[in-house]
Design an enzyme around this catalytic site. Structure first.
Site, mmCIF file in Angstrom:
data_model
loop_
_atom_site.group_PDB
_atom_site.id
_atom_site.type_symbol
_atom_site.label_atom_id
_atom_site.label_comp_id
_atom_site.label_asym_id
_atom_site.label_seq_id
_atom_site.Cartn_x
_atom_site.Cartn_y
_atom_site.Cartn_z
ATOM 1 N N HIS A 62 -24.178 37.454 -37.228
ATOM 2 C CA HIS A 62 -24.013 36.404 -36.157
ATOM 3 C C HIS A 62 -23.804 34.972 -36.566
ATOM 4 O O HIS A 62 -24.009 33.958 -36.025
ATOM 5 C CB HIS A 62 -25.309 36.278 -35.341
ATOM 6 C CG HIS A 62 -25.455 37.865 -34.475
ATOM 7 N ND1 HIS A 62 -24.575 38.582 -33.873
ATOM 8 C CD2 HIS A 62 -26.703 38.678 -34.564
ATOM 9 C CE1 HIS A 62 -25.202 39.797 -33.478
ATOM 10 N NE2 HIS A 62 -26.384 39.799 -34.003
ATOM 11 N N ASP A 116 -35.783 43.073 -31.791
ATOM 12 C CA ASP A 116 -36.348 41.925 -32.175
ATOM 13 C C ASP A 116 -37.648 41.519 -31.728
ATOM 14 O O ASP A 116 -38.646 41.173 -32.157
ATOM 15 C CB ASP A 116 -35.163 40.859 -31.692
ATOM 16 C CG ASP A 116 -33.912 40.942 -32.704
ATOM 17 O OD1 ASP A 116 -33.956 40.979 -33.976
ATOM 18 O OD2 ASP A 116 -32.867 40.691 -32.075
ATOM 19 N N HIS A 229 -23.025 42.585 -29.910
ATOM 20 C CA HIS A 229 -23.137 43.824 -30.954
ATOM 21 C C HIS A 229 -22.130 44.815 -30.320
ATOM 22 O O HIS A 229 -22.554 46.061 -30.214
ATOM 23 C CB HIS A 229 -24.523 44.475 -31.080
ATOM 24 C CG HIS A 229 -25.521 43.322 -31.195
ATOM 25 N ND1 HIS A 229 -26.488 42.834 -30.283
ATOM 26 C CD2 HIS A 229 -25.864 42.837 -32.491
ATOM 27 C CE1 HIS A 229 -27.196 41.825 -30.982
ATOM 28 N NE2 HIS A 229 -27.004 42.094 -32.081
ATOM 29 N N ASP A 416 16.494 32.452 -40.549
ATOM 30 C CA ASP A 416 15.715 32.963 -39.359
ATOM 31 C C ASP A 416 16.303 32.926 -37.856
ATOM 32 O O ASP A 416 15.719 33.120 -37.144
ATOM 33 C CB ASP A 416 14.212 32.389 -38.946
ATOM 34 C CG ASP A 416 14.256 30.972 -39.163
ATOM 35 O OD1 ASP A 416 15.487 30.339 -39.120
ATOM 36 O OD2 ASP A 416 13.315 30.191 -39.398
ATOM 37 N N GLY A 417 17.718 32.916 -38.255
ATOM 38 C CA GLY A 417 18.623 32.837 -36.854
ATOM 39 C C GLY A 417 18.553 31.820 -35.914
ATOM 40 O O GLY A 417 19.134 31.990 -34.768
ATOM 41 N N CYS A 419 19.607 28.328 -36.197
ATOM 42 C CA CYS A 419 20.381 27.249 -36.915
ATOM 43 C C CYS A 419 21.221 26.927 -35.724
ATOM 44 O O CYS A 419 21.567 25.741 -35.424
ATOM 45 C CB CYS A 419 20.877 27.491 -38.309
ATOM 46 S SG CYS A 419 21.750 25.988 -38.969
ATOM 47 N N SER A 462 16.258 20.897 -40.579
ATOM 48 C CA SER A 462 17.715 20.232 -40.195
ATOM 49 C C SER A 462 17.705 19.020 -39.111
ATOM 50 O O SER A 462 18.101 17.925 -39.453
ATOM 51 C CB SER A 462 18.721 21.273 -39.846
ATOM 52 O OG SER A 462 18.401 21.734 -38.690
ATOM 53 N N ASP A 568 26.388 29.181 -46.058
ATOM 54 C CA ASP A 568 25.306 28.512 -45.399
ATOM 55 C C ASP A 568 25.341 27.896 -43.895
ATOM 56 O O ASP A 568 26.473 27.173 -43.717
ATOM 57 C CB ASP A 568 24.646 27.231 -46.433
ATOM 58 C CG ASP A 568 23.733 26.624 -45.739
ATOM 59 O OD1 ASP A 568 22.617 27.215 -45.927
ATOM 60 O OD2 ASP A 568 23.585 25.377 -45.316
ATOM 61 N N GLY A 570 23.953 25.991 -41.893
ATOM 62 C CA GLY A 570 23.771 24.452 -41.836
ATOM 63 C C GLY A 570 25.138 23.879 -42.531
ATOM 64 O O GLY A 570 25.642 22.779 -41.579
#
Ligand SMILES: *[C@@H]1O[C@H](CO)[C@@H](O)[C@H](O)[C@H]1NC(C)=O
Ligand SMILES: *[C@@H]1O[C@H](CO)[C@@H](O)[C@H](O)[C@H]1NC(C)=O
Length: 584
Positions: A62, A116, A229, A416-417, A419, A462, A568, A570
């Site tokens: 805990h 307890d 718990h 990552d697709g 752009c 970019s 590329d 870009g």
């Protein structure tokens, strides 16, 4: 439920974690044999002699409860069991008799779990029987997760609200108040605290097997009222956060619920604690806290005087949270409960960094949002033909939009697709902008008006590069002398902008970035003054990025072999813009 751990031996894990507390907090020492973390006696002063000692504890798992709450202003000692199991009576007895000052008496605070209550209770009885030490015990059962009918003889359990009780009691003890007062105020705080938890998954205990038949794991449900718990709560359901929070708040607050209504939260002063059960991201806990605070205000008119959000009492790496409310009442001993919560303490487990004065100042001042961004840009006297510029720019932007599928395809291979979509979004926004707010024919005014459009619509690397470049272009054009903006003037300004850009990115031609298309365009434009030739140079250079290996940007990590076949994205997208400018 992740069953992977860095430490799989639970015995080693618990003892190392307790040891770590002594490394990070010089105030505390460890009795390793009995798993007791206690405040070191002060060598010089007799401070601690003058205060009631407070002991708490329970099963491990805990954290930071309870050992992380030992220190000035909170606990005198904490006794740890193994994971999710109570410490033995003997461990607790040791803590009472030999690890704390006993001159002013000892208060033992435990959560309402059978083990307890029995073990701490037995130790308390033994200490009392031994004589000489006044010992009081307070049991906290703040959980409303399981209503009266279902809980039956088991009663209410203790969960995160217990931490509020410990803080209140610890601060009062630190003020030197007597045991009867400290115990009474602790009970009062416990009686006025309600909590409820919710978890998306059960937790895995290091060293134990995995429950192959865990229905919760394989569903989208949340278990409302789950204990710390893995105990079952009041039910499972598929609920979004607002619906979940609404249910939890109703369990805490609805006075019409005969099965609950444990505390009538009517005080002007309510303290809210949103507790991470260990596995919720800090980001998500922020979202949860905002939802809880909004619903408390909207549905119940409750605006807490203190809002605590953080990790106070966990269930290992539990993917859940709990909400606790403390209904602040008169302590009867001349000290306000909120003041006790605000009082300083030197423990890592109580994370309340904001001071009383800051809360009470209720500062609502904000800074004026107008930072001059909306201000008119002063005309520069650098002239373009507005109609022609509009035609050319429109053509260039449309060319970028038309190239989107192509750019996306390239970026799917090497990046990552996103752009192509990013460029298209920017281009569309600029098109709309120049339609709504036509170009004026002043080069500086016109480029400056496009800058915020780019900044607001294009994100990622970019987007930042284009924004820096265009800001630099505005600056460079402004320093050009008045007159007609010839290709040479543009080329010189563009060259300055390239230099500015190069201060913020290491990208140079050959690195397979948009710079590969940008530099040749600017260079050839400067040499020839011919946009067509410049655009052709950019297109050729963009094409030549095929086969170049990326040394910057995300493409480096994505890797793969596709870079040999496609340019590329870009650089290609930018070359399309130049092609459009040139009418090619
Ligand atoms: C603790 O649980 C017991 C039953 O085990 C119950 O009778 C009692 O009311 C509970 N105490 C608190 C403080 O909730
Ligand atoms: C809760 O307190 C309010 C205000 O004092 C009171 O009107 C209401 O009847 C109380 N509810 C219960 C169930 O006691």
């Amino acid at each position: 439920m992740s069953s992977k751990h860095f430490i799989n031996d639970p015995t080693h894990l618990v003892s190392q974690a307790l040891h770590a507390l002594t490394l990070t907090n010089p105030n505390v020492a460890l009795d390793a044999a009995h798993k007791i973390i206690y405040r070191r006696p002060s060598p010089s002063s007799s401070d601690q002699q003058q205060q009631v000692s407070i002991i708490s504890g329970g099963g491990s798992g805990h954290e930071p409860s309870f050992a992380g709450m030992v220190g000035p202003g909170m606990l005198s000692a904490a006794v740890a069991g193994t994971i999710f199991a109570s410490p033995s009576a003997e461990q607790v007895r040791r803590a009472i008799t030999s690890r704390v000052d006993r001159g002013r008496g000892v208060l033992v605070v435990v959560m309402n779990y059978t083990g307890d209550v029995l073990n701490f209770g037995m130790a308390v009885e033994k200490a009392r029987a031994a004589g000489g030490v006044p010992v009081e015990m307070v049991v906290v059962g703040d959980d409303v997760g399981v209503g009266r009918a279902k809980a039956g003889k088991v009663g209410r359990r203790g969960i995160a609200g217990t931490v509020l009780v410990l803080k209140v009691a610890g601060a009062l003890a630190a003020l030197g108040r007597p045991l009867d007062e400290v115990a009474a105020v602790a009970r009062l705080a416990a009686d006025n605290t309600v909590s409820v938890g919710a978890s998306l998954e059960h937790v895995h205990v290091p060293g134990r097997g995995v429950d192959a038949d865990d229905k919760l794991r394989d569903s989208d449900d949340v278990e409302i009222g789950m204990g710390i718990h893995n105990e079952p709560g009041s039910g499972r359901a598929k609920k979004d956060l607002p619906a979940l929070v609404a249910t939890m708040l109703a369990q805490l607050l609805d006075q019409g619920d005969a099965d609950r209504a444990f505390v009538n939260v009517t005080s002007n002063e309510v303290v809210l604690l949103v507790n991470n059960l260990g596995g919720v991201s800090v980001l998500e806990l922020g979202g949860i806290t905002a939802e809880v605070v909004a619903q408390l205000a909207d549905k119940y008119g409750i605006r807490p005087v203190r809002i605590l959000s953080g990790t106070f009492m966990t269930s290992l790496n539990g993917l859940g949270f709990s909400v606790s409310l403390l209904n602040v009442v008169n302590t009867g001993v001349g000290v306000n409960m909120v003041d006790l919560l605000d009082a300083p303490s030197e423990v890592a487990g109580w994370a309340a960094p904001v001071r009383k004065e800051t809360w009470e100042a209720r500062n609502t001042a904000t800074r004026d949002a107008d930072d001059g961004a909306g201000q008119e840009v002063q005309p520069s006297g650098l002239k373009t033909d507005a109609a022609a510029a509009t035609t050319v720019l429109t053509r260039a932007l449309e060319s970028v939009i038309a190239a989107e599928p192509e750019v996306t395809r390239y970026d799917t291979v090497v990046g990552d697709g996103d752009c192509g979509i990013g460029l298209k979004r920017g281009a569309q926004a600029i098109l709309k902008h120049i339609k709504d707010k036509p170009l004026t024919g002043d080069a500086v005014v016109d480029v400056a008006s496009i800058v915020p459009v780019v900044e607001n619509t294009m994100d990622g690397t970019s987007g930042a590069l284009y924004a820096i470049f265009l800001n630099a272009l505005v600056h460079a054009l402004r320093t050009a002398s008045a007159g007609d903006a010839s290709p040479q003037v543009w080329a010189a300004a563009l060259k300055q902008s390239c230099d500015a850009l190069s201060r913020y990115t290491p990208a140079r031609p050959g690195d397979r970035t948009l710079v590969d298309a940008l530099y040749p365009f600017v260079e050839v434009l400067g040499q020839t003054g011919d946009v067509r030739e410049a655009a052709s140079a950019a297109r050729k250079a963009a094409d030549e990025t095929k086969g170049m290996q990326a040394s910057l940007g995300r493409t480096v990590y994505v890797g793969g072999s596709g870079y040999e076949e496609v340019p590329d994205p870009g650089a290609w997208g930018l070359s399309c813009f130049f092609q459009g400018l040139a009418g090619q």
